[in-house]
Design a protein around this motif. Structure first.
Motif, PDB file in Angstrom:
ATOM      1  N   ASN A  70     -12.753  -0.853 -15.359  1.00 63.70           N
ATOM      2  CA  ASN A  70     -11.367  -1.335 -15.351  1.00 63.70           C
ATOM      3  C   ASN A  70     -10.719  -1.054 -16.700  1.00 63.70           C
TER       4      ASN A  70
ATOM      5  N   SER B 288     -11.457  -7.988  -6.655  1.00 60.49           N
ATOM      6  CA  SER B 288     -11.111  -6.673  -6.132  1.00 60.49           C
ATOM      7  C   SER B 288     -12.145  -6.255  -5.105  1.00 60.49           C
TER       8      SER B 288
ATOM      9  N   ASP C 233       0.805  -1.221   0.000  1.00 59.46           N
ATOM     10  CA  ASP C 233       0.000   0.000   0.000  1.00 59.46           C
ATOM     11  C   ASP C 233       0.836   1.267   0.000  1.00 59.46           C
TER      12      ASP C 233
ATOM     13  N   TYR D 186      -4.357   0.119  -6.814  1.00 56.64           N
ATOM     14  CA  TYR D 186      -5.026   0.888  -7.853  1.00 56.64           C
ATOM     15  C   TYR D 186      -4.091   1.415  -8.938  1.00 56.64           C
ATOM     16  N   ASN D 187      -2.822   1.611  -8.621  1.00 57.37           N
ATOM     17  CA  ASN D 187      -1.877   2.149  -9.598  1.00 57.37           C
ATOM     18  C   ASN D 187      -1.110   1.066 -10.358  1.00 57.37           C
TER      19      ASN D 187
ATOM     20  N   ALA E  50     -14.299  -0.708  -5.091  1.00 53.61           N
ATOM     21  CA  ALA E  50     -13.015  -0.229  -5.584  1.00 53.61           C
ATOM     22  C   ALA E  50     -13.209   0.844  -6.643  1.00 53.61           C
ATOM     23  N   PRO E  51     -12.381   1.888  -6.598  1.00 54.73           N
ATOM     24  CA  PRO E  51     -12.423   2.888  -7.672  1.00 54.73           C
ATOM     25  C   PRO E  51     -11.784   2.323  -8.935  1.00 54.73           C
ATOM     26  N   SER E  52     -11.591   3.146  -9.905  1.00 55.77           N
ATOM     27  CA  SER E  52     -11.032   2.700 -11.181  1.00 55.77           C
ATOM     28  C   SER E  52      -9.643   2.099 -10.993  1.00 55.77           C
ATOM     29  N   LEU E  53      -9.428   0.940 -11.584  1.00 58.46           N
ATOM     30  CA  LEU E  53      -8.123   0.286 -11.549  1.00 58.46           C
ATOM     31  C   LEU E  53      -7.336   0.643 -12.805  1.00 58.46           C
ATOM     32  N   LYS E  54      -6.019   0.790 -12.658  1.00 57.73           N
ATOM     33  CA  LYS E  54      -5.164   1.049 -13.807  1.00 57.73           C
ATOM     34  C   LYS E  54      -4.559  -0.237 -14.371  1.00 57.73           C
TER      35      LYS E  54
ATOM     36  N   ASN F  45      -6.483  -4.160  -4.114  1.00 62.71           N
ATOM     37  CA  ASN F  45      -6.624  -2.706  -4.050  1.00 62.71           C
ATOM     38  C   ASN F  45      -5.374  -1.949  -4.499  1.00 62.71           C
TER      39      ASN F  45
END
Length: 651
Positions: free
Chosen positions: A265, A236, A195, A219-220, A240-244, A217
């Motif tokens: 995604n 996920s 994290d 995300y980046n 969860a917000p948008s995953l890269k 999680n």
């Protein structure tokens, strides 16, 4: 206790160093500011190492103790390679004054011994790339190398014995962008272990023992490799917000369903091959929304069917691999499905039906269908694929339709087989360049079978007994470059190959040919394979026609006659033609019980053989002449005696 261990190791290293002979730079290669001393059995850097050296390669040597003396008291390194030595001790603080050191390779050493002292090696302030793979490190040991590495971006801990990633493992290396933990024994990853790594974009956890990933999680993160684990579940966080994440490799696990990712995604690459997928329950939920997916591999699973609805959200899919499953049917009916797909691999399944609707798969370029045993298909199925250029149909049971088959006959066949035909048409497939039809039990190849199809490669191999019409390759004169007819049990080739002016590569190996196909001086043949046939004599006119263009010729395992192929022997010896299997090319000579390699045949051997019967004829002729002369003399003698008698009587 730790300080005592360190002092003892340092004392031993100093004693060992004093007993070694001096090291000289002449053993190494110097290229400007780079010094290469790999594999020289050195215990350290040369004593006369240049002061300006930036790269020092001491890999594959005998370095055991890494100290200032080992590095010739130099500190200006940019790159330091110590791979594959026997390093078990590192002088603490050795790297603190190396302000320019960017790359440090300590892989394949014995750093687990040093880690037992529980002492940090000191700050690695400038190091951006660190390789600690294959050092026998286990859980917690990497901390002594990472504690003070603020610039570290790339880290390799491959092939160690790490079983657990703690939440603070990387707390001293917060700039990490890429971490590789391939081939460890990781069973547990503590919550929050990654994290704090805001820049982490690539993580390799392949070949470990991870069983599930819950509430993913990162995300980046853009690239995640979890192949060769024991994963049964990947999901996920629900909120969860948008995953890269762009690439997710889950191959060789125990997955029974697709990974669960948020609808928003960015995934482009998904590999689920070699898992335990039995069915794809498509319910329309967010878990199967992959709007940006370009590559999907679900090969080597246990799938028996693929629902058409699976692809409703995969708008950008370009490569679809479904090979090595148990799929019995595949169809696309909606024009919006798979509209961008370029490659579909359905090889080695159990296909009974294959259906492509009108205006579907308009971008499909490559289709793999080998190993399915297909017998019945819509005879115009491939004409509906306007972009198809590569078609692999090996190991099926297809028959080829004549291009001008009666329309009523086709209609009746279609009705009898529910839109399936007993033969498939390969004419007028506008962009088809590569066609593989080997091992299809083809018995006939009709005339004009590929008319108006611009084939560059045609593989008809392993169809024993196939009867080729003389005009079966008509229409390929300007395009065909490769023709493969190996292992077809052909004794004579009726098809005219001389008209194929673009043909450059021909494989006729492992047949029963006794004569060569006819070619003329317009031939473009560059590579010809005639291995394992029954050729005794090679026609002189054919060899002369081939000579200007021929570059490679395979001729092994033929019962050639030595003295009936002198022109061929001269071609091999005097031209630029290469015979890769020359050691297997033999011929039969009457004076030798065993076949003779063609390289050992000389003109004298054959002249001697031809002169022998000529000498016998000459002896016979001379004997006849002598006998005739003797007979003449005998006759004259008798006549002269008679005259004498007559004279004496008159007297």
């Amino acid at each position: 206790m730790a300080a005592f261990q360190l002092l003892f190791l340092l004392l031993v290293s100093c004693m060992a160093a004093s007993a070694r002979p001096p090291r000289h730079l002449s053993e190494c290669q110097v290229v400007q500011t780079d010094v290469f001393c790999s594999n020289k059995s050195l215990s350290g850097a040369p004593v006369n190492l240049p002061h300006h050296v930036q790269l020092l390669d001491l890999s594959r040597n005998q370095v055991q103790n890494l100290t200032q003396e080992t590095l010739a008291y130099r500190t200006g390194f940019h790159r330091l390679n110590l791979h594959a030595n026997k390093i078990h001790f590192i002088q603490p603080g050795l790297f603190k004054d190396m302000a320019d050191l960017k790359v440090l390779d300590l892989s394949r050493n014995h750093l687990n011994v040093f880690a037992l002292s529980k002492i940090n090696i000191g700050p690695l302030r400038a190091v951006e790339s660190l390789d600690l793979s294959s050092n026998g490190l286990y859980t917690g040991m990497s901390d002594y190398f990472l504690a003070e590495s603020p610039s570290l971006a790339n880290l390799s801990l491959n092939s160690n014995s790490i079983t657990k990633i703690a939440h603070d493992t990387f707390s001293g290396s917060l700039s990490l962008r890429k971490i590789s933990l391939h081939n460890n024994v990781i069973l547990e990853i503590e919550a929050g272990a990654f994290d704090s790594l805001a820049n982490l974009t690539e993580l390799d956890l392949s070949k470990n023992s991870i069983t599930c990933i819950i509430d993913f999680n990162l995300y980046n993160l853009k690239v995640l490799n979890l192949s060769k684990n024991s994963l049964e579940l990947f999901q996920s966080e629900k909120s969860a917000p948008s995953l890269k994440l762009l690439s997710l490799d889950l191959s060789e696990n125990k997955m029974q369903r697709f990974p669960v990712l948020p609808a928003d995604n960015a995934l482009e690459y998904l590999d689920l091959s070699r898992n335990q997928l039995h069915n794809l329950n498509v319910t329309g939920g967010d878990n199967l929304i992959f709007k940006k997916l370009r590559y999907l591999d679900i090969s080597y699973n246990h799938l028996s069917s693929i629902p058409d609805s699976l692809f409703w959200s995969m708008e950008q899919l370009e490569v679809l691999n479904m090979s090595n499953n148990c799929i019995g049917s595949f169809s696309t009916s909606h024009p919006d499905h798979l509209q961008n797909v370029k490659i579909i691999n359905l090889s080695y399944n159990s296909l009974q039906t294959l259906t492509f609707g009108e205006n579907t798969l308009l971008s499909l370029e490559k289709l793999y269908l080998q190993g399915n045993g297909l017998t019945f298909l819509d005879h115009q199925i491939f004409q509906r694929l306007p972009s198809i250029s590569f078609l692999q149909l090996q190991q099926n049971n297809l028959k080829i339709c004549p291009p001008k088959q009666n329309h009523l006959e086709r209609t009746l066949m279609d009705q009898n087989h529910q839109n399936l035909s007993s033969c498939v048409s390969f004419s007028c497939v506008q962009n088809l360049h590569f066609l593989y039809l080997s091992e299809n039990n083809l018995m006939t190849l009709p005339a004009n079978a590929f008319a108006h199809t611009p084939l560059k490669l045609l593989d008809l191999s392993l169809n024993p007994g196939m009867d080729m019409d003389r005009d079966s390759l008509f229409g390929l004169e300007q395009t065909l470059d490769h023709l493969l007819l190996r292992e077809n049990n052909i004794s004579s080739l009726n098809t005219d190959l001389s008209s194929l002016r673009s043909l450059r590569h021909v494989d006729l190996s492992t047949n029963q040919l006794t004569t060569l196909p006819t070619w003329n001086t317009e031939s473009s043949i560059e590579s010809l394979n005639l291995q394992n046939n029954n050729l005794v004599t090679l026609e002189y006119s054919t060899m002369i026609a081939l000579k200007p263009s021929l570059k490679t010729l395979y001729m092994g395992s033929n019962p050639l006659s030595c003295c009936s192929n002198l022109n061929f022997l001269q071609m091999v010896q005097n031209s630029a033609v290469v015979v890769p299997d020359i050691e297997r090319v033999t011929c039969v000579h009457e004076e030798y019980s065993e076949p003779v390699n063609i390289e050992k045949v000389t003109l004298e051997m054959c002249h001697a053989q031809t002169n022998a019967p000529n000498s016998i004829v000459t002896v016979v002729l001379i004997s006849l002449v002598v006998m005739i002369v003797l007979c003449g003399l005998v006759v004259k003698c008798r006549q002269s005696r008679k005259r004498k008698r007559h004279r004496s009587f008159r007297a």
